[in-house]
Motif scaffolding. Sequence first.
Motif, mmCIF file in Angstrom:
data_model
loop_
_atom_site.group_PDB
_atom_site.id
_atom_site.type_symbol
_atom_site.label_atom_id
_atom_site.label_comp_id
_atom_site.label_asym_id
_atom_site.label_seq_id
_atom_site.Cartn_x
_atom_site.Cartn_y
_atom_site.Cartn_z
ATOM 1 N N GLU A 17 32.595 6.636 18.485
ATOM 2 C CA GLU A 17 33.402 7.529 17.651
ATOM 3 C C GLU A 17 34.274 8.437 18.521
ATOM 4 O O GLU A 17 35.435 8.705 18.201
ATOM 5 C CB GLU A 17 32.486 8.381 16.763
ATOM 6 N N MET A 18 33.718 8.896 19.630
ATOM 7 C CA MET A 18 34.476 9.749 20.538
ATOM 8 C C MET A 18 35.654 8.995 21.157
ATOM 9 O O MET A 18 36.746 9.548 21.322
ATOM 10 C CB MET A 18 33.550 10.284 21.634
ATOM 11 N N ALA B 75 28.659 -1.188 6.719
ATOM 12 C CA ALA B 75 28.732 -2.297 7.672
ATOM 13 C C ALA B 75 30.182 -2.632 8.001
ATOM 14 O O ALA B 75 31.084 -2.485 7.170
ATOM 15 C CB ALA B 75 28.026 -3.524 7.104
ATOM 16 N N PHE B 76 30.385 -3.075 9.218
ATOM 17 C CA PHE B 76 31.697 -3.583 9.622
ATOM 18 C C PHE B 76 31.722 -5.069 9.275
ATOM 19 O O PHE B 76 30.871 -5.838 9.716
ATOM 20 C CB PHE B 76 31.911 -3.391 11.121
ATOM 21 N N ILE B 77 32.705 -5.481 8.478
ATOM 22 C CA ILE B 77 32.838 -6.880 8.058
ATOM 23 C C ILE B 77 34.290 -7.293 8.251
ATOM 24 O O ILE B 77 35.200 -6.613 7.785
ATOM 25 C CB ILE B 77 32.440 -7.079 6.581
ATOM 26 N N ASN C 217 28.506 -6.376 11.455
ATOM 27 C CA ASN C 217 27.563 -5.656 12.309
ATOM 28 C C ASN C 217 27.247 -4.266 11.773
ATOM 29 O O ASN C 217 28.035 -3.654 11.055
ATOM 30 C CB ASN C 217 28.082 -5.562 13.752
ATOM 31 N N VAL C 218 26.045 -3.808 12.136
ATOM 32 C CA VAL C 218 25.614 -2.427 11.933
ATOM 33 C C VAL C 218 24.955 -2.016 13.241
ATOM 34 O O VAL C 218 24.036 -2.688 13.718
ATOM 35 C CB VAL C 218 24.603 -2.293 10.777
ATOM 36 N N GLY C 219 25.411 -0.932 13.848
ATOM 37 C CA GLY C 219 24.867 -0.514 15.139
ATOM 38 C C GLY C 219 25.784 -0.917 16.284
ATOM 39 O O GLY C 219 27.000 -1.011 16.106
ATOM 40 N N ASP C 220 25.206 -1.182 17.452
ATOM 41 C CA ASP C 220 26.036 -1.471 18.617
ATOM 42 C C ASP C 220 25.833 -2.856 19.218
ATOM 43 O O ASP C 220 26.259 -3.114 20.348
ATOM 44 C CB ASP C 220 25.839 -0.407 19.706
ATOM 45 N N THR D 287 33.690 -6.799 16.662
ATOM 46 C CA THR D 287 32.928 -5.838 15.870
ATOM 47 C C THR D 287 33.247 -4.407 16.283
ATOM 48 O O THR D 287 33.954 -4.172 17.259
ATOM 49 C CB THR D 287 31.424 -6.100 16.042
ATOM 50 N N GLU D 288 32.702 -3.478 15.527
ATOM 51 C CA GLU D 288 32.940 -2.057 15.785
ATOM 52 C C GLU D 288 31.603 -1.365 16.036
ATOM 53 O O GLU D 288 30.709 -1.409 15.189
ATOM 54 C CB GLU D 288 33.634 -1.436 14.574
#
Length: 357
Positions: free
Chosen positions: A200-201, A233-235, A159-162, A192-193
């Motif tokens: 981040e907070m 990207a989160f993979i 994922n990229v984003g939310d 996913t992240e």
Amino acid sequence: MHEQLVADETRLSKSRSNNRSVEDSHDINPKDTSYVISAHDSSIGKVRENMEDKWYLNKEIGLFIIADGMGGHEGGEIASSIAVDEVSKFLKEKLVCTTFHNGEEEERTLKKIFKDALKAANQKIIEESKNNADIRGMGTTIVFSFIPKNNANRLYVVNVGDSRAYKIKGENHTVVREAGREEGEGIITQLTEDHSVTAEMVRKGLISEQEARTHELKHTLTQSLGSPFDHKAFIKRIEWEKDDYLLLCSDGLTDMLEDKEICSTVLEYQTREREEVANSNKQKDNVNQVVTEQTKDVDDLIHPLEKTCDALVKKANEKGGRDNITVVLVQNKYHEPNKNTRTKSKDNKKRQDIPRM
């Protein structure tokens, strides 16, 4: 958010306000992804005028994608469409001709392929944005999952984003939590992240997850496709078991429903499925026709998944539907072949091979 993009092999029905599709296969074979069943639903929501979500389902290669676009004019729709089109095309070309000798090689190679696919999509969005002032600055999130054909217990999420991916374990599983082992209740895990300021907070311990749900910077992304800055990207490779669910969704769902609500909705229909199967088997036992989950009709397997997607979207709309809502639900229906069945099959083949006089 965005509109629907159709898979190459399976044409999905299209509606401006609500779309649903189902993909299925009856054959259970660990050498391909036919042990996977999937369903989809989406809605424009109660507030948005445009559908900026795009999605792609291709069970034949084990690829499922959702993108959630953003940008003025029709920028969000265009960005998410480009992302899904470019990533699906790139991955389809690469994945169908790639083989692996071991798990390490598979993971290393796939991560590079995923990154290259995202890079191609990102560049195409930037190029389109530069050519049209009305959509300049457009971008999109993306989440996708790839299920390798050679392993029924493994999948990859990116994922990229939310936009998110979740794994939901069924209520028959034993789950391990920090407090110890618990039987019974289902459990949902975000795979996913999120790439957002509030995420981040939360990771830094500045605010709680509950506070993040209503924070003013909730929708401010730190990463997205269409940005000239390098994205990371989160993979991740994920293990999953028979009857586990994989849920992909845009933030139109998670803004309205908390994780526990998503989980309880999925498990509610899983329970109904089991009850229906049990009742069906009892009825067929009366005429000496025992039917198991493995041999029941595909429609019987798919029906609860389709209803679950519909219920999730409906609940999100009932809570306000402030954004486009898209969900893709995939379930692992793999069954280990029965050893006795395999032995009998081999014995039958041997008898058939004996020359007859």
